[in-house]
Design a protein around this motif. Structure first.
Motif, PDB file in Angstrom:
ATOM      1  N   PRO A  19       0.632  -1.177  -0.003  1.00 55.45           N
ATOM      2  CA  PRO A  19      -0.110   0.221   0.108  1.00 55.45           C
ATOM      3  C   PRO A  19       0.857   1.372  -0.100  1.00 55.45           C
ATOM      4  CG  PRO A  19      -0.920  -1.548   1.790  1.00 55.45           C
ATOM      5  CD  PRO A  19       0.415  -2.135   0.943  1.00 55.45           C
ATOM      6  N   ALA A  20       0.492   2.245  -0.708  1.00 55.29           N
ATOM      7  CA  ALA A  20       1.303   3.538  -0.836  1.00 55.29           C
ATOM      8  C   ALA A  20       1.442   4.115   0.463  1.00 55.29           C
ATOM      9  CB  ALA A  20       0.320   4.392  -1.767  1.00 55.29           C
ATOM     10  N   SER A  21       0.526   3.942   1.576  1.00 56.29           N
ATOM     11  CA  SER A  21       0.665   4.579   2.628  1.00 56.29           C
ATOM     12  C   SER A  21       1.793   4.062   3.629  1.00 56.29           C
ATOM     13  CB  SER A  21      -0.664   4.259   3.551  1.00 56.29           C
ATOM     14  OG  SER A  21      -0.914   2.821   3.733  1.00 56.29           O
ATOM     15  N   ALA A  22       2.556   2.923   2.914  1.00 54.10           N
ATOM     16  CA  ALA A  22       3.843   2.619   3.755  1.00 54.10           C
ATOM     17  C   ALA A  22       4.930   3.337   3.389  1.00 54.10           C
ATOM     18  CB  ALA A  22       4.001   1.158   3.226  1.00 54.10           C
ATOM     19  N   ALA A  24       5.417   6.780   3.268  1.00 51.87           N
ATOM     20  CA  ALA A  24       5.792   8.036   4.248  1.00 51.87           C
ATOM     21  C   ALA A  24       6.721   7.281   5.572  1.00 51.87           C
ATOM     22  CB  ALA A  24       4.572   8.716   4.476  1.00 51.87           C
ATOM     23  N   GLU A  25       5.992   6.284   6.139  1.00 52.87           N
ATOM     24  CA  GLU A  25       6.718   5.645   7.315  1.00 52.87           C
ATOM     25  C   GLU A  25       8.312   4.991   6.861  1.00 52.87           C
ATOM     26  OE1 GLU A  25       6.319   5.975  10.202  1.00 52.87           O
ATOM     27  OE2 GLU A  25       7.039   4.072  11.202  1.00 52.87           O
ATOM     28  N   ARG A 257       2.368  -3.472   8.478  1.00 54.18           N
ATOM     29  CA  ARG A 257       1.162  -2.738   9.258  1.00 54.18           C
ATOM     30  C   ARG A 257       0.129  -2.338   8.377  1.00 54.18           C
ATOM     31  NH1 ARG A 257       3.094   1.922  12.807  1.00 54.18           N
ATOM     32  NH2 ARG A 257       0.875   1.583  13.474  1.00 54.18           N
ATOM     33  N   PRO A 258       0.214  -1.566   7.163  1.00 54.92           N
ATOM     34  CA  PRO A 258      -0.774  -1.005   6.292  1.00 54.92           C
ATOM     35  C   PRO A 258      -1.478  -2.168   5.511  1.00 54.92           C
ATOM     36  CG  PRO A 258       1.245  -0.097   5.378  1.00 54.92           C
ATOM     37  CD  PRO A 258       1.582  -0.843   6.642  1.00 54.92           C
ATOM     38  N   GLN A 259      -0.829  -3.326   5.657  1.00 52.47           N
ATOM     39  CA  GLN A 259      -1.493  -4.454   4.856  1.00 52.47           C
ATOM     40  C   GLN A 259      -2.614  -5.259   5.837  1.00 52.47           C
ATOM     41  OE1 GLN A 259       0.951  -6.891   2.045  1.00 52.47           O
ATOM     42  NE2 GLN A 259       2.541  -5.923   2.937  1.00 52.47           N
ATOM     43  N   GLU A 262      -6.188  -4.627   5.046  1.00 53.14           N
ATOM     44  CA  GLU A 262      -6.678  -5.337   3.957  1.00 53.14           C
ATOM     45  C   GLU A 262      -6.670  -6.705   4.032  1.00 53.14           C
ATOM     46  OE1 GLU A 262      -3.860  -4.207   0.670  1.00 53.14           O
ATOM     47  OE2 GLU A 262      -4.430  -1.903   0.895  1.00 53.14           O
TER      48      GLU A 262
END
Ligand SMILES: *Cc1c(COP(=O)(O)O)cnc(C)c1O
Length: 395
Positions: A19-22, A24-25, A257-259, A262
């Motif tokens: 996921p793209a949200s990963a 930034a972290e 984590r962002p997965q 999902e």
């Protein structure tokens, strides 16, 4: 039905996208260099992942490690089995599973698996006497009869560890797989439902087992204080256990984590996709997809099917060639050289007795990945290729 062949064949080897949200972290971690899970006083990505995974599974304790194999090894070490203890495992699993048993200085005892890919309960019952532990590998996400296994093991006082590497999201009587035995182990290797390249997790409700696993995973000195739980248990084991250093690093946790949010969607898509292909294959007179046992709700990202009736090895190889010509590679576990899922290739075990049921299954069981991102058209393409290949050989 006619195909254009290779041009349309879906790529089933790519893993789940991150996921793209990963991003930034990951950038934050790279620019700070904060990659080690125990540097931050609290709230490191690995620690946050453990909390989130424990909550997702409804488990009291979760420990993130380098791989599922590491989780299996630590589980067996945490059980404090005597050297050379017998550990029952299904004979249909990945070579890393008997390897984890050997690494823990125990002796794997291979149990027959039937043509439905599940533990043969007669053979299991016959081999249980004298076992120190049972490690149930839910191979390719197929769940064996956990009611029967737990009843026998509880009566015999034998602990059960679940290898749920490929079973994230599967349930048994509505209970999450991995929470049924004393310890459940999961994988984040790229071909599993959550993709971190590598990574593993173990969960348990037992504070002593959790404390022992945490320390042995490499929580040296007082780093165990960064794990929530019963501190008394840790005090007991401080300096008493070897440190195997099988920790997860922060970058992996940032990818995982962002997965987690999902997972439910991937499970639903994976099951629908699997069942769509299974329905088509079961219309063939030459193929069968074994149904799950009644209490199981599956979370598949691949399909296994049997070549039914009278197939020679040569026929089975022709079937593989016909499928390949249609753009789909079918693995038949026992037919490829040095296959890591064929027990006769586990030569590191030394002499092992033959297991005719498992062998017969492995020689006629086909395996195709069905990543949960596939579209219905892609699933239908795969189903048609397999169906037509069987008809081309046997029709
Ligand atoms: C992938 C897998 C493993 C090994 O997991 P790693 O994280 O690669 O060590 C073990 N058992 C099963 C059933 C698997 O599918």
């Amino acid at each position: 039905m006619a195909h254009d062949g290779q041009a349309q064949a879906p790529n089933v080897y790519d893993a789940e996208p991150i996921p793209a949200s990963a991003m930034a972290e990951i950038e934050r971690l790279l620019s700070s260099g904060d990659l080690f899970r125990y540097t931050a006083p609290e709230g490191s990505p690995v620690a946050l992942l453990e909390g989130e995974f424990a909550e997702l599974m409804g488990a009291r304790y979760a420990l993130a490690v380098a791989s599922c194999s590491a989780a299996l090894f630590l589980s067996l070490k945490a059980l404090d089995l005597p050297r050379g203890a017998k550990v029952l495992i299904p004979a249909f699993t990945f070579a890393a599973v008997p390897s984890a048993v050997v690494h823990a200085e125990c002796e794997p005892v291979l149990v027959e698996v039937g043509e439905n890919y599940r533990v043969d309960m007669d053979d299991f019952a016959a081999k249980l006497l004298g076992a120190g532990a049972v490690l149930i590998s839910h191979m390719r996400g197929h769940t064996s009869d956990m009611d029967a296994i737990l009843a026998l093991c509880d009566a015999a006082g034998v602990p059960v560890v679940e290898d749920a590497a490929h079973s994230l999201g599967t349930t048994w009587h509505g209970r999450k797989i991995g929470t049924i035995g004393k310890i459940g182990c999961f994988s984040f290797q790229s071909y599993k439902l959550v993709n971190a390249g590598e990574g593993g997790m173990l969960i348990t409700d037992d504070p002593e087992l959790a404390a022992r696993c945490v320390i042995m995973s490499g929580a040296y000195e007082h780093n165990w204080k960064k794990h929530p739980g019963l501190q008394n248990s840790y005090m007991l084991w401080q300096n008493k256990l070897p440190l195997y250093n099988m920790r997860m690093q922060n970058l992996s946790a940032a990818v995982i984590r962002p997965q987690l949010p999902e997972v439910a969607g991937r499970v639903a898509k994976g099951r629908a996709g699997h069942d769509r292909v299974a329905e088509r294959l079961n219309q063939s007179a030459y193929l069968a997809v074994p149904p799950p046992l009644a209490p199981e709700e599956r979370a598949p990202d691949s399909i296994q099917f049997n070549l039914t009736g009278d197939w020679s090895d040569a026929d089975a190889r022709r079937f593989q060639a016909e499928a390949k010509r249609r753009g789909i590679t079918v693995q038949i576990f026992g037919l490829s050289e040095d296959n890591a899922r064929a027990f006769w290739n586990w030569q590191f075990l030394g002499e092992t007795p033959d297991l005719p049921k498992t062998r017969a299954m492995l020689m006629r069981a086909g395996d195709v990945r069905l990543p949960t991102r596939l579209t219905d058209d892609e699933l239908d393409f795969i189903a048609a290729a397999i169906f037509d290949a069987a008809a081309a050989v046997k029709g």
